[in-house]
Design a protein around this motif. Structure first.
Motif, PDB file in Angstrom:
ATOM      1  N   PRO A 101     -13.043  17.088 -10.348  1.00 56.53           N
ATOM      2  CA  PRO A 101     -14.078  16.874 -11.365  1.00 56.53           C
ATOM      3  C   PRO A 101     -14.318  18.070 -12.275  1.00 56.53           C
ATOM      4  CG  PRO A 101     -15.093  17.410  -9.274  1.00 56.53           C
ATOM      5  CD  PRO A 101     -13.614  17.352  -9.026  1.00 56.53           C
ATOM      6  N   TYR A 102     -13.613  19.173 -12.042  1.00 57.63           N
ATOM      7  CA  TYR A 102     -13.724  20.357 -12.899  1.00 57.63           C
ATOM      8  C   TYR A 102     -12.339  20.954 -13.060  1.00 57.63           C
ATOM      9  CZ  TYR A 102     -13.956  22.236  -8.156  1.00 57.63           C
ATOM     10  OH  TYR A 102     -13.715  22.499  -6.828  1.00 57.63           O
ATOM     11  N   GLU A 103     -12.177  21.842 -14.018  1.00 59.78           N
ATOM     12  CA  GLU A 103     -10.877  22.430 -14.314  1.00 59.78           C
ATOM     13  C   GLU A 103     -10.785  23.825 -13.710  1.00 59.78           C
ATOM     14  OE1 GLU A 103      -9.329  22.012 -18.308  1.00 59.78           O
ATOM     15  OE2 GLU A 103     -10.796  20.441 -18.727  1.00 59.78           O
ATOM     16  N   GLN A 104      -9.789  23.996 -12.871  1.00 58.55           N
ATOM     17  CA  GLN A 104      -9.583  25.264 -12.183  1.00 58.55           C
ATOM     18  C   GLN A 104      -8.115  25.356 -11.798  1.00 58.55           C
ATOM     19  OE1 GLN A 104     -11.320  25.973  -8.143  1.00 58.55           O
ATOM     20  NE2 GLN A 104     -12.673  27.344  -9.256  1.00 58.55           N
ATOM     21  N   LYS A 105      -7.532  26.528 -11.927  1.00 63.61           N
ATOM     22  CA  LYS A 105      -6.119  26.698 -11.600  1.00 63.61           C
ATOM     23  C   LYS A 105      -5.942  27.851 -10.622  1.00 63.61           C
ATOM     24  CE  LYS A 105      -4.093  25.061 -15.960  1.00 63.61           C
ATOM     25  NZ  LYS A 105      -3.172  25.392 -17.072  1.00 63.61           N
ATOM     26  N   LEU A 106      -5.038  27.639  -9.664  1.00 65.47           N
ATOM     27  CA  LEU A 106      -4.566  28.710  -8.794  1.00 65.47           C
ATOM     28  C   LEU A 106      -3.097  28.906  -9.112  1.00 65.47           C
ATOM     29  CD1 LEU A 106      -5.373  30.609  -6.454  1.00 65.47           C
ATOM     30  CD2 LEU A 106      -4.449  28.895  -4.898  1.00 65.47           C
ATOM     31  N   ILE A 107      -2.735  30.102  -9.520  1.00 65.98           N
ATOM     32  CA  ILE A 107      -1.383  30.388 -10.008  1.00 65.98           C
ATOM     33  C   ILE A 107      -0.797  31.550  -9.219  1.00 65.98           C
ATOM     34  CG2 ILE A 107       0.009  31.026 -12.022  1.00 65.98           C
ATOM     35  CD1 ILE A 107      -2.850  30.172 -13.496  1.00 65.98           C
ATOM     36  N   ALA A 108       0.403  31.355  -8.690  1.00 68.26           N
ATOM     37  CA  ALA A 108       1.152  32.438  -8.054  1.00 68.26           C
ATOM     38  C   ALA A 108       2.423  32.641  -8.864  1.00 68.26           C
ATOM     39  CB  ALA A 108       1.497  32.081  -6.611  1.00 68.26           C
ATOM     40  N   ASP A 109       2.614  33.857  -9.367  1.00 68.37           N
ATOM     41  CA  ASP A 109       3.780  34.131 -10.210  1.00 68.37           C
ATOM     42  C   ASP A 109       4.852  34.925  -9.479  1.00 68.37           C
ATOM     43  OD1 ASP A 109       2.749  36.684 -10.071  1.00 68.37           O
ATOM     44  OD2 ASP A 109       2.237  36.836 -12.205  1.00 68.37           O
ATOM     45  N   GLY A 110       4.707  35.050  -8.155  1.00 71.90           N
ATOM     46  CA  GLY A 110       5.658  35.812  -7.361  1.00 71.90           C
ATOM     47  C   GLY A 110       5.188  37.211  -7.046  1.00 71.90           C
ATOM     48  N   LYS A 111       4.237  37.714  -7.837  1.00 64.76           N
ATOM     49  CA  LYS A 111       3.711  39.060  -7.625  1.00 64.76           C
ATOM     50  C   LYS A 111       2.211  39.067  -7.399  1.00 64.76           C
ATOM     51  CE  LYS A 111       7.291  41.337 -10.410  1.00 64.76           C
ATOM     52  NZ  LYS A 111       7.550  42.221 -11.586  1.00 64.76           N
ATOM     53  N   GLN A 112       1.508  38.157  -8.059  1.00 65.26           N
ATOM     54  CA  GLN A 112       0.063  38.134  -7.933  1.00 65.26           C
ATOM     55  C   GLN A 112      -0.450  36.705  -7.871  1.00 65.26           C
ATOM     56  OE1 GLN A 112      -1.224  40.300 -11.394  1.00 65.26           O
ATOM     57  NE2 GLN A 112      -0.512  38.752 -12.823  1.00 65.26           N
ATOM     58  N   LEU A 113      -1.671  36.588  -7.361  1.00 67.27           N
ATOM     59  CA  LEU A 113      -2.337  35.312  -7.220  1.00 67.27           C
ATOM     60  C   LEU A 113      -3.514  35.298  -8.184  1.00 67.27           C
ATOM     61  CD1 LEU A 113      -1.979  32.843  -5.293  1.00 67.27           C
ATOM     62  CD2 LEU A 113      -3.800  33.837  -3.899  1.00 67.27           C
TER      63      LEU A 113
END
Length: 239
Positions: A101-113
């Motif tokens: 119901p809300y917009e949120q992203k968890l992103i892992a780029d290989g080095k950081q979260l």
């Protein structure tokens, strides 16, 4: 409007659930008939070994048992539900994009979260390090080393899936093996694909993540996991 919860806690919650896990995704498999004849553990190992990239949709539900003053014949009650889209590329790159119901992203780029909260216009960034090494996220999004961190225990067939339980290795050299917040981790496999993850903590709280519309080994642009906070956003960097 959502209440403002400390972002590090949000990051921990999202990382747990799917992370990588989650949260979720799938496999180069030979045929549905062959996959159905394989055990859940064999299907899961094959998926982890052969899926290099994937994307799909997820629905994540937090469940609880009925309280004393509630009907006891209704089973587990959904107290929170989110849904969205996930993308991953091995090793260790993924996006867990909550859209409702809300917009949120968890992103892992290989080095950081990176945890991006659109409503708060805030990004929390911390090193990935070993944080994902032996979590449910690593099952779907990490390196193909599942048996290094978990013992796979064949479970029952239910809901059209063959379930397999993951028991963390009791290896003192694997620091994170005792840090998992869950007492039980199970994955439901069907036709070579993980269709659901069931996570139970020590208080009996249940998180169920279902995966759908999975596409295997898709071509992803080089910048797919690059995230730059918009101008004016608050950026928190954690060690």
């Amino acid at each position: 409007m959502r209440s403002c919860v400390a972002l590090p806690n949000k990051a921990v919650i999202l990382q747990r659930f799917f992370s990588a896990a989650c949260l979720g995704a799938v496999i180069l498999f030979s045929s549905a008939a062959n996959s159905q004849s394989e055990s859940g553990a064999d299907q899961l190992r094959q998926f982890v070994r052969n899926s290099k990239t994937a994307e799909g949709d997820f629905v994540q539900q937090q469940l609880r048992a009925p309280k004393a003053n509630e009907p006891q014949d209704k089973g587990l009650k959904v107290v929170r539900q989110t849904q969205g889209h996930f993308v991953f590329q091995r090793p260790g790159r993924f996006i867990w994009d909550t859209q409702k119901p809300y917009e949120q992203k968890l992103i892992a780029d290989g080095k950081q979260l990176i945890l991006w909260d659109k409503d708060l216009n805030q990004a929390t960034i911390r090193p990935a390090g070993q944080a994902l090494a032996a979590t449910p996220a690593a099952i779907l999004f990490g390196e193909a080393s599942l048996d290094q961190h978990f013992d796979l225990v064949e479970g029952e067939a239910r809901l059209g899936m063959q379930w397999v339980a993951l028991s963390p290795k009791k290896d003192p050299n694997v620091k994170s093996s005792n840090d998992l917040p869950y007492t039980k981790i199970s994955i439901g496999m069907a036709n070579g694909l993980p269709k659901a993850l069931e996570l139970i903590d020590g208080l009996g709280s249940v998180v169920l993540v279902t995966l759908d519309k999975i596409q295997l080994n898709v071509n992803l642009p080089a910048n797919r996991f690059t995230f730059t906070p918009p101008a004016g956003a608050e950026v928190l960097r954690l060690n």
